[in-house]
Structure formats: C-alpha cells, structure tokens
Design a protein around this motif. Structure first.
Motif, PDB file in Angstrom:
ATOM      1  N   ALA A 247      11.139   7.651 -18.407  1.00 14.72           N
ATOM      2  CA  ALA A 247       9.888   8.095 -18.137  1.00 14.72           C
ATOM      3  C   ALA A 247       9.280   8.367 -19.643  1.00 14.72           C
ATOM      4  O   ALA A 247       7.727   8.261 -19.627  1.00 14.72           O
ATOM      5  CB  ALA A 247       9.911   9.385 -17.465  1.00 14.72           C
ATOM      6  N   GLY A 248       9.744   9.056 -20.537  1.00 13.42           N
ATOM      7  CA  GLY A 248       9.101   9.425 -21.822  1.00 13.42           C
ATOM      8  C   GLY A 248       8.796   8.188 -22.567  1.00 13.42           C
ATOM      9  O   GLY A 248       7.705   7.954 -23.241  1.00 13.42           O
ATOM     10  N   SER A 249       9.703   7.001 -22.337  1.00  9.93           N
ATOM     11  CA  SER A 249       9.469   5.811 -23.296  1.00  9.93           C
ATOM     12  C   SER A 249       8.172   5.236 -22.635  1.00  9.93           C
ATOM     13  O   SER A 249       7.124   4.583 -23.438  1.00  9.93           O
ATOM     14  CB  SER A 249      10.589   4.730 -23.294  1.00  9.93           C
ATOM     15  N   LEU A 250       8.146   5.295 -21.206  1.00  7.71           N
ATOM     16  CA  LEU A 250       6.799   4.713 -20.759  1.00  7.71           C
ATOM     17  C   LEU A 250       5.686   5.241 -20.972  1.00  7.71           C
ATOM     18  O   LEU A 250       4.479   4.715 -21.108  1.00  7.71           O
ATOM     19  CB  LEU A 250       7.092   4.667 -19.168  1.00  7.71           C
ATOM     20  N   ALA A 251       5.669   6.439 -21.266  1.00  6.90           N
ATOM     21  CA  ALA A 251       4.412   7.241 -21.442  1.00  6.90           C
ATOM     22  C   ALA A 251       3.914   6.950 -22.780  1.00  6.90           C
ATOM     23  O   ALA A 251       2.660   6.942 -23.025  1.00  6.90           O
ATOM     24  CB  ALA A 251       4.899   9.015 -21.465  1.00  6.90           C
ATOM     25  N   VAL A 252       4.901   6.819 -23.689  1.00  7.32           N
ATOM     26  CA  VAL A 252       4.621   6.363 -25.109  1.00  7.32           C
ATOM     27  C   VAL A 252       4.175   4.991 -24.978  1.00  7.32           C
ATOM     28  O   VAL A 252       2.822   4.537 -25.522  1.00  7.32           O
ATOM     29  CB  VAL A 252       5.674   6.299 -25.991  1.00  7.32           C
ATOM     30  N   ALA A 253       4.730   3.994 -24.406  1.00  8.42           N
ATOM     31  CA  ALA A 253       4.519   2.525 -24.402  1.00  8.42           C
ATOM     32  C   ALA A 253       3.066   2.317 -23.876  1.00  8.42           C
ATOM     33  O   ALA A 253       2.381   1.355 -24.079  1.00  8.42           O
ATOM     34  CB  ALA A 253       5.787   1.683 -23.944  1.00  8.42           C
ATOM     35  N   GLN A 254       2.835   2.861 -22.909  1.00  2.00           N
ATOM     36  CA  GLN A 254       1.504   2.739 -22.015  1.00  2.00           C
ATOM     37  C   GLN A 254       0.442   3.409 -22.336  1.00  2.00           C
ATOM     38  O   GLN A 254      -0.587   3.687 -21.864  1.00  2.00           O
ATOM     39  CB  GLN A 254       1.864   2.765 -20.370  1.00  2.00           C
ATOM     40  N   SER A 255       0.465   4.224 -23.476  1.00  2.00           N
ATOM     41  CA  SER A 255      -0.501   4.946 -24.190  1.00  2.00           C
ATOM     42  C   SER A 255      -1.554   4.294 -24.985  1.00  2.00           C
ATOM     43  O   SER A 255      -1.165   2.926 -25.022  1.00  2.00           O
ATOM     44  CB  SER A 255       0.164   6.212 -25.022  1.00  2.00           C
ATOM     45  N   ALA A 256      -2.688   4.634 -25.083  1.00  5.08           N
ATOM     46  CA  ALA A 256      -3.640   4.078 -25.894  1.00  5.08           C
ATOM     47  C   ALA A 256      -3.192   3.957 -27.323  1.00  5.08           C
ATOM     48  O   ALA A 256      -4.190   3.543 -28.055  1.00  5.08           O
ATOM     49  CB  ALA A 256      -4.979   4.528 -25.586  1.00  5.08           C
ATOM     50  N   LEU A 257      -2.448   4.830 -27.931  1.00  2.00           N
ATOM     51  CA  LEU A 257      -2.168   5.056 -29.331  1.00  2.00           C
ATOM     52  C   LEU A 257      -1.407   3.896 -29.969  1.00  2.00           C
ATOM     53  O   LEU A 257      -0.997   2.895 -29.257  1.00  2.00           O
ATOM     54  CB  LEU A 257      -1.250   6.043 -29.269  1.00  2.00           C
ATOM     55  N   ASP A 258      -1.383   3.854 -31.278  1.00  5.87           N
ATOM     56  CA  ASP A 258      -0.762   2.864 -32.092  1.00  5.87           C
ATOM     57  C   ASP A 258       0.838   3.434 -32.111  1.00  5.87           C
ATOM     58  O   ASP A 258       1.076   4.250 -32.795  1.00  5.87           O
ATOM     59  CB  ASP A 258      -1.271   2.854 -33.397  1.00  5.87           C
ATOM     60  N   ALA A 259       1.509   2.956 -30.972  1.00  8.70           N
ATOM     61  CA  ALA A 259       2.736   3.678 -30.681  1.00  8.70           C
ATOM     62  C   ALA A 259       3.974   2.341 -30.601  1.00  8.70           C
ATOM     63  O   ALA A 259       3.663   1.468 -30.009  1.00  8.70           O
ATOM     64  CB  ALA A 259       2.764   4.368 -29.533  1.00  8.70           C
TER      65      ALA A 259
END
Length: 292
Positions: free
Chosen positions: A133-145
């Motif tokens: 869940a945490g990784s999806l929050a990062v990977a699906q964000s609009a950030l350079d992540a």
C-alpha cells in the motif's frame, strides 16, 4: 544537493546515511529523528511545514515497521508514505522521492523464474500488504519518485528481528556443542547486503535520466536464489559452531510464511541506475561474523 532522510536511525537508514555522506554530489543530509513513529501519525500540514523549512532536493524514506499490531504496521508502512507524498507535493513538488519497498509485496512467485517489476503483487500477510500500500502510494503519485523493492537484507549489524541477525547473536552466546533452534530452513531467498542497498539508494537520489524519470519500481536484490539453509550453514561455519541446528515450524517468520521461493531480476536497476550487487553472500556472512 540537500537530502532529507526519514528512518536514518534504523539499520538500513544508518547505512544509507553513511553512503549519502560519502558521495560527492550530496552536500548535506538531514536525518529526521524518530521518523517511523512520526510518519505513522503525522498530519500532512505539519509534515509539509517541516519539508518546506528544509527545502530538500531529494527525500529518502527508509522508515518502516517489520512487526507490531495492525495499527502500527498500517500506520508506518501504508499511511506514512501516503502522508509523505501529500506533504512533499505541497512543500517541495520537484524533489525526488526514493522509497524503500519490500519483496514481501510480491508474495509467492513462480519457482525458477526470476521476478521482474511487472510481476503481479500478491502479499501473503499484513506486513507485505501494508508495504505494498505504501509503495503504491509512492509509485502512483505525481512526484518524481521511485520505489526500491528490497529483497532479503543481510550484512553487518543485522538486527535480531531478522534470521541472520538473531542467528549471529545466538551463535555468539551458545554452548559450542549445544542446540540452536530456528524456523524451517527449506525456503529459498534472494539475499542482498545492506551496503549494496545503500549504494542503490544513493544512485537513485543522484541519477538524472536524459530520457525522462526513473522507473517507478526497481528490484534491489542479489539476483541469486539461495537456500536459507545455505545461509545458516555459512554462519555456522564462520562461527566454528559444532552443535546442532534444530528446525521448528513454530519459529517461522510470519512475514515470509507461504513464500517458498524468490529470486529477483535486477536488470532494470542496472539499466536505470548502473547498479548491480557487488558483495557476495560469502563476504556478507564473513563481515557479519567479524563485526564486534
């Protein structure tokens, strides 16, 4: 380059801190104390204010919980990264975010087929599900992540919450001809040294891709399928232990039960970062035993 580091007091976080400080491109590393607890409970506004005051060029999240009740695991592993993404979007939207995920997000995979980043994710328990869940929050964000999906970590300083760390402690204190009990050792895992992981983090912070952003997820692993029994035997040999290793199913890790085999394909990390593991399993085990 200024890097803000969450989780810098943990085992992996300390390795990452040292690696970042050693690199020529990073001019300042700002560790955020007690990051795991803060990310698990912090509000977006407070965290955004902190990040705005620090003006980071990059943020690294090493904070995570491998044990605890459901509120702790979900708070730190799932809510924490989501809160961090929202705060970073508000305070420093152009900063790169490097987040440490886990091989537990994959769950059980096909045997003898190295798992790639495009493989389905099917975590087997609360730890893997909360990390996913945490990784999806990062990977699906609009950030350079980017999510660095880390496999089974070994190396000097391994905590007692891990099998290698606990075994080193028990070998140091055991009767040389006694008995040490472990969980079942039939599983096959992909082990990677914490120092190699730290190097991958530093590369993920500093690498700039001329053709666009980094891939959203990269496997960070040794790239080899190693029987857990072989790891235990390597430590036993290093210790000169002449006693008996006794397996007991009740000591199996809840984090890895139901996952008999894992090996990562690390070619994507090689292409994107120029990273491949450098430390062999034998060297990692030797260094673990030699430490202290």
């Amino acid at each position: 380059m200024r890097v803000v580091l969450f989780g810098g007091t943990g085992w992996l976080g300390r390795q990452v801190l040292a690696e970042l400080n050693a690199g020529p491109e990073v001019t300042e590393v700002v560790p955020v104390p007690r990051a795991a607890a803060e990310l698990g409970t912090a509000g977006v506004g407070d965290l955004a204010g902190l990040l705005a005051s620090l003006s980071p060029d990059a943020v690294v999240n090493c904070a995570g919980a491998v044990a605890g009740d459901a509120l702790t695991m979900i708070g730190v592993n799932a809510r924490g990264p989501a809160t961090l993404c929202a705060a970073l979007a508000a305070a420093a939207p152009h900063a790169r975010l490097v987040h440490l995920g886990s091989a537990g997000e994959y769950g059980a995979v096909a045997r003898d087929v190295p798992v790639t980043e495009s493989a389905p994710t099917c975590p087997q328990g609360l730890y893997g599900a909360s990390k996913l869940a945490g990784s999806l929050a990062v990977a699906q964000s609009a950030l350079d992540a980017v999510v660095l999906r880390v496999f089974n970590v070994i190396g000097p300083g391994a905590p007692a919450t891990s099998l290698p760390g606990r075994l080193v402690h028990e070998l140091r204190t055991a009767d040389p001809a006694g008995v040490i009990r472990t969980g079942t050792l039939a599983a096959v895992r992909d082990f990677v040294d914490a120092r190699d992981i730290a190097r991958a983090v530093a590369l993920a912070v500093t690498t700039r891709c001329p053709d666009g952003a980094l891939p959203r997820v990269l496997n960070i692993a040794g790239g080899r399928a190693v029987p857990v029994r072989a790891l235990v035997e390597g430590l036993v040999e290093a210790a000169g232990f002449d006693g008996r290793i006794e397996e007991a199913a009740e000591l199996d890790s809840a984090r890895s039960s139901g996952v008999p085999w894992q090996q990562a394909d690390v070619s994507a990390a090689d292409r994107a970062l120029g990273w491949r593991p450098e430390l062999t399993l034998a060297q990692s085990l030797k260094d673990m035993w030699a430490e202290g």
